[in-house]
Design an enzyme around this catalytic site. Structure first.
Site, mmCIF file in Angstrom:
data_model
loop_
_atom_site.group_PDB
_atom_site.id
_atom_site.type_symbol
_atom_site.label_atom_id
_atom_site.label_comp_id
_atom_site.label_asym_id
_atom_site.label_seq_id
_atom_site.Cartn_x
_atom_site.Cartn_y
_atom_site.Cartn_z
ATOM 1 N N TYR A 1 16.212 45.949 16.367
ATOM 2 C CA TYR A 1 15.932 44.991 15.294
ATOM 3 C C TYR A 1 15.511 43.642 15.860
ATOM 4 O O TYR A 1 16.039 43.195 16.889
ATOM 5 C CB TYR A 1 17.186 44.781 14.443
ATOM 6 C CG TYR A 1 17.509 45.940 13.547
ATOM 7 C CD1 TYR A 1 16.611 46.389 12.571
ATOM 8 C CD2 TYR A 1 18.742 46.591 13.644
ATOM 9 C CE1 TYR A 1 16.921 47.448 11.738
ATOM 10 C CE2 TYR A 1 19.068 47.644 12.816
ATOM 11 C CZ TYR A 1 18.150 48.074 11.868
ATOM 12 O OH TYR A 1 18.470 49.108 11.041
ATOM 13 N N LYS B 1 51.627 44.258 13.810
ATOM 14 C CA LYS B 1 50.798 43.955 12.636
ATOM 15 C C LYS B 1 49.391 44.511 12.823
ATOM 16 O O LYS B 1 48.995 44.859 13.937
ATOM 17 C CB LYS B 1 50.755 42.438 12.425
ATOM 18 C CG LYS B 1 50.109 41.661 13.573
ATOM 19 C CD LYS B 1 50.330 40.154 13.449
ATOM 20 C CE LYS B 1 49.749 39.415 14.649
ATOM 21 N NZ LYS B 1 50.103 37.975 14.629
#
Ligand SMILES: *Cc1c(COP(=O)(O)O)cnc(C)c1O
Length: 363
Positions: A259, A43
């Protein structure tokens, strides 16, 4: 030293995917459960590593039974497997909805029925095609509750060829819930004498034979990830995440990085800025804590991880570092397990989170 060199031409991150290691892990799991069929869970694009190359590799190892989560994944897998094994069984964990019945039929997908309602939907239209039944034995996520099992077994037109359940606490083999679920499942599976039984994903597959039943269905272990709360030395690493240095810079004490200025240099500091970010699947939660191996040494992430860039603190490196050098974030000296821990996440999330921009290179 990492296996890659600065001569590898690339401007961005890539992941080396060792298909031979997938085969080795497949063999390990298989040898550990000799009386069970070895199925494979592919999956989520084979846990981020690429459905087609992984499924072809597994089919080449004589894997005949596959599991996906959504029917769309199953249809894609059917196309991949068609030339290799047209009869491969493809089970779909999430089961059918009225609007996906046609896809199940056209791609010859076998649903995993998770409720009386789904079982009725399937029984009404399946024309004798087989289905699996997922019985919930304590996870309370997906799967038919025990109270619905008798009604499902009594439905006419159902052809249940696999009964399954799922362990909630396999990350810890000593957890008492494993035993409880195992005993409960063994008792219920007896009510379906014509169906095979499957309880275990990777965790249970690597536990003792009581958990193996007729079929094991590992995912993460095939891809080199430990299903446990500790690393698993029986598994070979499959994916190696690498990215090139795009800039080197030196900053003075008191200067900050990235940041929010969350890293502040307390001494003269040398930084390597690397082309990898959260947009590529390196989680922001690794800011200040994840590490990479570069030029023969380890370096820690300095400051916040950005979308496309990471700063590594290479101040203490003995070997010189230059633009174009390759940093390796997991898969070699730093295991996938260690990398996931340092990002406060799991091997599952790191692999399935690898972004579309990360080149997949098959070895
Ligand atoms: C994803 C999944 C698996 C595979 O789990 P791993 O821990 O990756 O081996 C098996 N069974 C079910 C029901 C799943 O959802």
């Amino acid at each position: 030293m990492s296996g890659a060199s600065s001569s590898d031409k690339t401007s961005g991150p890539w992941v080396d995917i060792n298909l031979g290691a997938v085969a080795a892990n497949y063999a390990t799991l298989r040898a550990g459960a000799p009386n069970a069929e070895m199925a494979a869970v592919v999956k989520c694009n084979a846990y981020g590593l690429g459905l087609a190359p992984i499924a072809k590799t597994l089919a080449g190892l004589n894997c005949k039974t596959f599991f996906v989560a959504y029917p769309e994944e199953g249809a894609e897998l059917r196309d991949v497997l068609k030339p290799l094994n047209a009869d491969a069984a493809i089970y779909v964990f999430n089961g059918p909805l009225p609007q996906t019945m046609a896809l199940f039929q056209s791609a010859k997908l076998t649903p995993v029925l998770n409720s009386l309602e789904q079982a009725k939907t399937w029984a009404a239209q399946c024309d004798g095609a087989p289905a699996a039944l997922h019985i919930d034995t304590g996870m309370n996520r997906l799967g038919a509750p025990l109270s619905e099992v008798d009604a499902i077994a009594a439905l006419s037109g159902l052809n249940i060829n696999l009964v399954m359940s799922h362990l909630a606490c396999a990350t810890d083999p000593a957890h008492p819930k494993n035993d409880e679920q195992c005993k409960l499942f063994a008792a219920i599976a007896k009510d379906f004498p014509h169906a095979r039984a499957s309880l275990s994903a990777s965790g249970g597959a690597l536990m003792d034979a009581r958990f193996h039943f007729d079929l094991i269905r590992p995912g993460i272990a095939l891809y080199g990830g430990s299903p446990f709360d500790v690393d698993e030395p029986r598994l070979k690493p499959v994916a190696v995440l690498r990215a090139p240095v795009v800039q080197i810079r030196n900053i003075a004490p008191g200067e900050t990085v990235g940041y929010n200025a969350s890293f502040k240099a307390t001494a003269p500091t040398r930084l390597a800025t690397v082309a990898l970010g959260y947009g590529d699947g390196m989680p922001t939660s690794g800011s200040g804590s994840a590490q990479a191996v570069i030029a023969g040494g380890r370096a820690r992430v300095a400051g916040r991880i950005s979308m496309d860039l990471i700063s590594l603190d290479v101040t203490d490196h003995k070997n010189p570092i230059k633009t174009g050098d390759i940093a390796t974030f997991f898969g070699e000296e730093i295991s996938l397990f260690e990398a996931a821990k340092s990002c406060n996440t799991s091997a599952y999330e790191l692999l399935t989170g690898l972004g579309g921009r990360v080149d997949r290179r098959y070895l």
